[in-house]
Write an enzyme that holds these catalytic residues in place. Structure first.
Site, PDB file in Angstrom:
ATOM      1  N   CYS A  83      49.147   6.175   4.178  1.00 20.32           N
ATOM      2  CA  CYS A  83      49.117   5.297   3.198  1.00 20.32           C
ATOM      3  C   CYS A  83      50.628   4.492   2.977  1.00 20.32           C
ATOM      4  O   CYS A  83      50.751   3.319   2.810  1.00 20.32           O
ATOM      5  CB  CYS A  83      48.616   5.389   1.973  1.00 20.32           C
ATOM      6  SG  CYS A  83      49.002   6.696   0.945  1.00 20.32           S
ATOM      7  N   HIS A 121      51.308   1.354  -3.743  1.00 22.48           N
ATOM      8  CA  HIS A 121      52.788   1.854  -3.271  1.00 22.48           C
ATOM      9  C   HIS A 121      53.685   0.766  -3.021  1.00 22.48           C
ATOM     10  O   HIS A 121      53.544  -0.258  -2.517  1.00 22.48           O
ATOM     11  CB  HIS A 121      52.601   2.430  -1.924  1.00 22.48           C
ATOM     12  CG  HIS A 121      51.829   3.934  -2.009  1.00 22.48           C
ATOM     13  ND1 HIS A 121      51.157   4.352  -3.231  1.00 22.48           N
ATOM     14  CD2 HIS A 121      51.263   4.727  -1.013  1.00 22.48           C
ATOM     15  CE1 HIS A 121      50.705   5.533  -3.061  1.00 22.48           C
ATOM     16  NE2 HIS A 121      50.734   5.646  -1.662  1.00 22.48           N
TER      17      HIS A 121
END
Length: 352
Positions: free
Chosen positions: A132, A258
């Site tokens: 990710c 993120h």
């Protein structure tokens, strides 16, 4: 007579990424016929909503792969390593979201905006989905690499609690409850640790009102596994085996999304305006870059969205080959579920 639409199996349908995958499958193009939702014995028999209908979760066992064309795996590494070959033996193409196969030389690591052709190069019948953190920045970096030729990356990630799974989200929320309303916390050494106390969560230090410069497991010479994943996966995706990549991975008290601060060096000189134009035209990228108006991406902006957002784009003060930028992406969508679904759709097009 219309061609049969391929059959899809989602393994790990009841997990955190699986829940997002159900949303993704319900909102994207209707390229699938039967969709089977599959999970462990603990979750089998539950009903989940898919495309507005209730679908019963089936037990993960060999028979569940009979007649399946594509199997998407959103399970821990050890389960993927065990069950992906079973799915392939039954005739399915596996798209795996774990780390079990990412760095295997005979398993392609695919980001459809960058290397879609690699999805056909699958001698083991398996296609891997990147980590990710890598996916939160690679579409932006890949677009710039195509235009200017990438030489080096130095980056710091600011990773959401959900990157550590449900346990990470639960730990952060529990800690926030413990610190809520205490206006003195964080003003004295040790008071945050004393208030939050020892936890069973995945973080080695308090995350609420704090940042933790660690993600993953300890590797050689003090590097973390997460930092090495970013390096190794970026090299493989961009087919730059000698690319210089240095990452420092940090957990921040954000639930989803993120972010990365990136310093990139290129073969050619690059101006701010040139880079902005490339990114404005890039698939899967939102250029959100006007600091005078306060326009730059934050996790609060990107959560629940599909693209990678990029802002704070500027040329390095001392190096005309260098760019600085800040990127954000939803780590559960493009960082996991969406990219997996996009890969599966590439395979579905082959099967029609």
């Amino acid at each position: 007579m219309a061609a049969r639409k391929p059959t899809l199996a989602l393994i790990g349908a009841t997990g955190a990424v699986g829940a997002v995958m159900l949303q993704v499958l319900s909102s994207r193009q209707d390229c699938w016929g039967d969709i089977r939702l599959v999970a462990s014995r603990r979750s089998a028999g539950r009903n989940l909503t898919l495309r507005g209908k209730q679908v019963e979760v089936q037990l993960l066992e060999p028979a569940v792969f009979d007649g399946v064309d594509v199997a998407m795996f959103d399970v821990p590494d050890e389960l993927a390593a065990k069950w992906a070959p079973v799915a392939v033996a039954a005739g399915a193409v596996v798209v795996d979201n774990s780390a079990a196969f990412r760095m295997e030389p005979d398993v392609p690591l695919v980001v459809p905006e960058i290397n879609p052709e690699q999805a056909r190069n699958r001698p083991r019948g398996i296609i891997a989905n990147p980590n990710c953190t890598t996916l939160s920045m690679i579409v932006v970096v890949g677009a710039l690499h195509r235009e200017f030729g990438l030489q080096e990356l130095v980056l710091a990630s600011y990773q959401a609690a959900s990157g550590a799974g449900k346990a990470g989200v639960d730990a952060l929320r529990d800690q926030l409850v413990k610190v809520a309303g205490n206006l003195e916390l964080g003003t004295r050494a040790g008071d945050l640790r004393a208030t939050i106390g020892d936890t069973d969560g995945p973080f080695p230090a308090p995350l609420a009102l704090n940042v933790v410069p660690w993600a993953g497991s300890l590797q050689e010479n003090g590097w973390s596994s997460e930092e090495l994943k970013v390096r190794n996966e970026t090299r493989k995706i961009l087919q730059l085996p000698e690319l210089k990549v240095t990452a420092t991975c940090v957990r921040v008290p954000v639930v989803t999304g993120h972010s990365l601060a990136i310093h990139a060096v290129f073969d050619r000189e690059v101006s701010q305006a040139q880079a902005q134009q490339v990114l404005a035209d890039a698939s899967g990228v939102v250029l959100y870059d006007d600091p005078a108006l306060g326009d730059f991406p934050t996790p609060a902006d990107v959560v629940g969205t599909d693209p990678t957002w990029v802002g704070r784009l500027r040329r390095h003060l001392d190096d005309p080959h260098g760019l600085e930028m800040f990127v954000c992406g939803d780590n559960l969508r493009k960082g996991a579920a969406l990219n997996t679904a996009q890969i599966a759709e590439l395979v579905a097009k082959e099967l029609r």
